[in-house]
Design an enzyme around this catalytic site. Structure first.
Site, PDB file in Angstrom:
ATOM      1  N   HIS A 470       0.844 -13.935  -6.477  1.00 55.09           N
ATOM      2  CA  HIS A 470       0.503 -12.739  -6.387  1.00 55.09           C
ATOM      3  C   HIS A 470       1.218 -11.691  -5.148  1.00 55.09           C
ATOM      4  O   HIS A 470       1.655 -10.726  -5.327  1.00 55.09           O
ATOM      5  CB  HIS A 470      -0.910 -12.197  -6.368  1.00 55.09           C
ATOM      6  CG  HIS A 470      -1.118 -11.007  -7.266  1.00 55.09           C
ATOM      7  ND1 HIS A 470      -0.182  -9.742  -7.067  1.00 55.09           N
ATOM      8  CD2 HIS A 470      -1.924 -10.536  -8.026  1.00 55.09           C
ATOM      9  CE1 HIS A 470      -0.690  -8.935  -8.022  1.00 55.09           C
ATOM     10  NE2 HIS A 470      -2.028  -9.259  -8.505  1.00 55.09           N
ATOM     11  N   TYR A 608     -12.809  -1.401 -11.243  1.00 59.24           N
ATOM     12  CA  TYR A 608     -11.251  -1.280 -10.775  1.00 59.24           C
ATOM     13  C   TYR A 608     -10.401  -1.561 -11.893  1.00 59.24           C
ATOM     14  O   TYR A 608     -10.298  -2.152 -12.759  1.00 59.24           O
ATOM     15  CB  TYR A 608     -11.032  -2.618  -9.664  1.00 59.24           C
ATOM     16  CG  TYR A 608      -9.647  -2.781  -9.118  1.00 59.24           C
ATOM     17  CD1 TYR A 608      -9.444  -2.381  -7.629  1.00 59.24           C
ATOM     18  CD2 TYR A 608      -8.455  -3.047  -9.935  1.00 59.24           C
ATOM     19  CE1 TYR A 608      -8.281  -2.595  -7.024  1.00 59.24           C
ATOM     20  CE2 TYR A 608      -7.387  -3.263  -9.207  1.00 59.24           C
ATOM     21  CZ  TYR A 608      -7.257  -2.714  -7.861  1.00 59.24           C
ATOM     22  OH  TYR A 608      -6.189  -3.130  -7.206  1.00 59.24           O
ATOM     23  N   THR A 621       0.587  -0.957  -5.575  1.00 62.64           N
ATOM     24  CA  THR A 621      -0.653  -0.492  -6.530  1.00 62.64           C
ATOM     25  C   THR A 621      -1.736   0.436  -5.745  1.00 62.64           C
ATOM     26  O   THR A 621      -1.796   0.575  -4.612  1.00 62.64           O
ATOM     27  CB  THR A 621      -1.214  -1.667  -6.890  1.00 62.64           C
ATOM     28  OG1 THR A 621      -2.100  -2.448  -5.918  1.00 62.64           O
ATOM     29  CG2 THR A 621      -0.294  -2.539  -7.831  1.00 62.64           C
TER      30      THR A 621
END
Length: 794
Positions: A470, A608, A621
């Site tokens: 990630h 979230y 993000t």
């Protein structure tokens, strides 16, 4: 052995009879081809740099301008402001050559001034975000300022086709919200989560922070926002990802799943070869920058900087912090099969065709050799906490044959895992799809190289998936690649032979398309060359390193045993019905998740939802907080028998509109959480404590959600091919007592939900939560059906 043979491509000895030269023509040819490829890539990068550097202008306009200036000068007329005459005294002479040089310099200066003016004007135009907040499909037209803005953006975006990084220099910086705005939004977001007493306490803490240390922290952050390209991204990558010491498996890495409604071939080698070829073609588009940037509404560009690190990238472990390493090129991939690692060359003057790669993969599948001692479960080291892996890497893989093999793995374009189990989907047996997802999320704990940018996974029955690290980038970028891989297996052009077709390399669906596989399931086409055979990697796993691997396997297995996953396929209705309700599909699903969680936990929780900030340069993000005052009011009304249908629908519309505004705020740089995170980082640098920031940053995200995007390539036509869409992907839970929920709006009549939780938590159960989601969606549909009946509408 093959590796020993290739190690002596060239050698010579001196004997009493003279020189004795030995060389391997095949290997030297590979070296020659590698050099040619490298220089071609350098030339392409240089051309792309020139193209992107002058965009939205074009290099031909410089030659036109030079021709005009030279023509005007030598016709006896004066160039405006008599610039040539003013430059001539600084030339070494007054002859014809120096006059042409002077005209060229004047043309270049004027041309550069115009180019940079255009770029700056475009950047100013892209700073306007009012267009995002104007309602569409609600009976209201676009405002006149936005119409004018659209026209000017179209004009200043240029007429030549943009390449992948063409807009990078014109994207604006991420704006820094004011401290007061962030405090106001934060307090509003936590109101439904706190009782009156705790809310008043939080109001006091926020006021003390805003009037005290927050002013100083904001001042430093303001300086960073002007000095750096993006005031968030570098700190986000460093402190959220690279400094995290937890295992990557389950905790950080995410997965993507195949288009489960179609099964183009059951031959593992053929599907692997097709997917590998698709990935390599995509890599070529990225390297040549021929992949067109994503434009919202075909006009507003998104930042493309994350694409560079999709391939040839690895996250290497460190004691205190990890490091992302990216190489400009790699001509091989690594294939893992039954505990063995193979180096596979994928370039021989060109990218190997699928039918040629299938030969290589089949050679690996047919290889009956046993794993070397310690080789089979070696990758478990990448699945454990980063400190232990860093120490093992330094102690056992920093020299000799182990270092050489590790370098080959880490410098590969990507990893391919040929699993010995099938990936199954059976509508009548949901547990098979759940197992499919678990295999991709963590596998066996030792058959994925979790450090690599991504591992391409192929089941024994020919279905696909991937596991992605990630830190290098976000799921939307990986989804772009995955969409191409999935659609390549459904569509295949004879005219292009799986190569790049269409405008500037953008893949297109053609009318005369054939399946990519023949009737037997093998890759179509005829091999034009003998592909290089796979080469086994060699390892020397001694006693101490074997103990480290065994311990890693035990630790990885504990993580696997503690996580559960449920993939819920909702096929009762999809976005088609939601659109009839005149609501955003994302907002609709988020409200369903709020209702499901409230019924599951008996309370609301901090939620979230990931939103992208790629409207700005180097954006990644931002957090949307779906649990709002409006959403909680609607959720409570659903179980309130005294609340009418009209009131419930009204509250739902208000909640969805509030969610849309929150999502738009996040995309436009008006989010809450990244700003607070950066303020916290500054406070740590200054070594000052803030009770407010400490409490805010310690709040757990018990419901962590994300929508999987699709439709990014422009080639997916779900009307013609409704089954050609990935089932999305998922991730592990963020909080120990929470859920990880990823969803994809898969066409007009289908939603996929990937729900994970930890078994050690007594409060959560992904299977129970899936039932609550199904019930929530059913209740919402029933609500609108009753509303339409009451109002006499169809």
């Amino acid at each position: 052995m093959a590796e020993a043979h290739s190690a002596v491509a060239f050698s010579f000895t001196v004997t009493h009879e003279g020189w004795d030269v030995n060389f391997d023509r095949e290997v030297l040819n590979l070296v020659w081809q590698s050099g040619i490829r490298s220089w071609k890539k350098r030339l392409a990068r240089f051309q792309n740099s020139v193209h992107n550097g002058v965009y939205p202008g074009h290099l031909w306009s410089l030659w036109v301008l030079m021709s005009v200036v030279i023509g005007v000068h030598f016709s006896g007329r004066q160039v405006p402001y008599d610039l040539v005459a003013k430059v001539m005294p600084y030339m070494r002479g007054q002859n014809l050559t120096w006059q042409i040089v002077a005209c060229g310099l004047i043309s270049l200066a004027v041309w550069l001034a115009v180019i940079f003016t255009l770029r700056y004007i475009l950047k100013l135009l892209l700073m306007y975000k009012g267009w995002m907040y104007e309602a569409r499909g609600r009976g209201r037209s676009v405002s006149m300022p936005t119409k004018l803005w659209l026209v000017f953006v179209k004009i200043f975006s240029g007429w030549n086709t943009p390449r992948l990084y063409s807009f990078q220099g014109s994207l604006p910086r991420l704006p820094l919200p004011s401290l007061n705005d962030t405090m106001t939004r934060y307090l509003r977001s936590v109101r439904p989560l706190l009782d009156d007493e705790n809310y008043e306490r939080m109001v006091r803490l926020a006021a003390e922070f805003e009037e005290g240390i927050g002013v100083k922290l904001q001042r430093y952050l303001w300086l960073k926002s002007w000095w750096s390209t993006n005031y968030v991204s570098d700190w986000w990558e460093e402190y959220v990802y690279l400094r995290g010491r937890s295992p990557l498996m389950i905790n950080s890495n995410f997965y993507g799943i195949d288009a489960i409604l179609m099964h183009p071939t059951k031959i593992q080698a053929a599907r692997a070869a097709s997917a590998i070829n698709s990935c390599l073609n995509y890599r070529r588009l990225v390297e040549r920058q021929e992949l067109e940037p994503i434009l919202i509404q075909g006009l507003v560009p998104l930042c493309s900087w994350q694409y560079e690190r999709i391939f040839n990238t690895v996250r290497t472990p460190g004691i205190e912090t990890d490091k992302i390493q990216h190489w400009s090129d790699a001509n091989h991939i690594i294939v893992y099969h039954k505990g063995r690692y193979f180096k596979v060359l994928i370039y021989r003057g060109r990218i190997l065709k699928p039918c040629e790669i299938q030969i290589q993969i089949q050679q690996i599948l047919d290889d009956k050799s046993e794993p070397l001692p310690g080789e089979e479960k070696l990758a478990a080291l990448t699945a454990i906490n980063r400190v232990d892996w860093a120490k093992a890497r330094q102690n056992f893989f920093s020299k000799g044959i182990n270092k050489l093999s590790l370098d080959i793995i880490e410098k590969a374009a990507f990893i391919v895992a040929l699993d010995d189990v099938p990936y199954e989907y059976d509508e009548s047996d949901p547990s098979k799809l759940d197992q499919y997802g678990r295999v991709l999320l963590h596998g066996k704990g030792y058959d994925r190289w979790f450090d690599k940018s991504f591992t391409l996974c192929i089941g024994s029955n020919g279905r696909l998936g991937f596991n992605s690290e990630h830190s290098w980038g976000d799921a939307a970028v990986m989804s772009h690649l995955w969409e191409l891989v999935v659609t390549d297996d459904a569509f295949y052009s004879n005219r292009a032979d799986a190569a790049v077709v269409g405008h500037l390399g953008e893949y297109m669906i053609l009318d005369d398309i054939d399946q990519r596989y023949d009737e037997e399931g093998n890759c179509t086409g005829t091999p034009e060359l003998t592909p290089p055979p796979p080469v086994r990697l060699q390892w020397e796993i001694k006693f101490d390193s074997q103990i480290a691997i065994d311990n890693a396997v035990i630790e990885a297995q504990k993580l696997i045993d503690d996580v559960d996953l449920r993939i819920y396929v909702h096929n009762h209705y999809g976005k088609g019905f939601v659109k009839l309700c005149r609501l955003s599909p994302d907002a609709y699903i988020q409200m369903a998740l709020q209702l499901a969680y409230y019924r599951d936990a008996g309370k609301f929780s901090l939620t979230y939802e990931a939103s992208m900030t790629r409207l700005f340069r180097e954006g990644r993000t931002e957090t949307v907080r779906p649990c709002t005052v409006e959403s909680s009011a609607w959720v409570k009304s659903m179980d309130n028998k005294n609340c009418s249908v009209e009131e419930r629908v009204k509250l739902l519309r208000i909640a969805c509109e509030r969610h849309q505004v929150g999502y738009q705020d996040a995309m436009c740089g008006k989010g809450i959480d990244r700003h607070l995170f950066c303020l916290y980082v500054v406070s740590k640098y200054l070594e000052v404590d803030s009770p407010f920031l400490k409490e805010v940053l310690s709040e757990p995200w018990r419901l962590s959600t994300s929508q999987t995007p699709h439709g990014q390539t422009g080639r997916m036509n779900l009307d013609k091919h409704p089954n050609c869409i990935s089932a999305g992907g998922g991730f592990g839970p963020v909080a120990d007592d929470g859920y990880g929920v990823s969803y994809i709006v898969a066409g007009e009549d289908l939603f996929f939900f990937h729900i994970s939780h930890k078994k050690s938590s007594k409060q959560t159960d992904c299977h129970r939560f899936a039932i609550n989601i199904e019930r929530a969606l059913a209740d919402m549909k029933r609500l609108f059906e009753e509303y339409k009946l009451l109002n006499g509408t169809k």
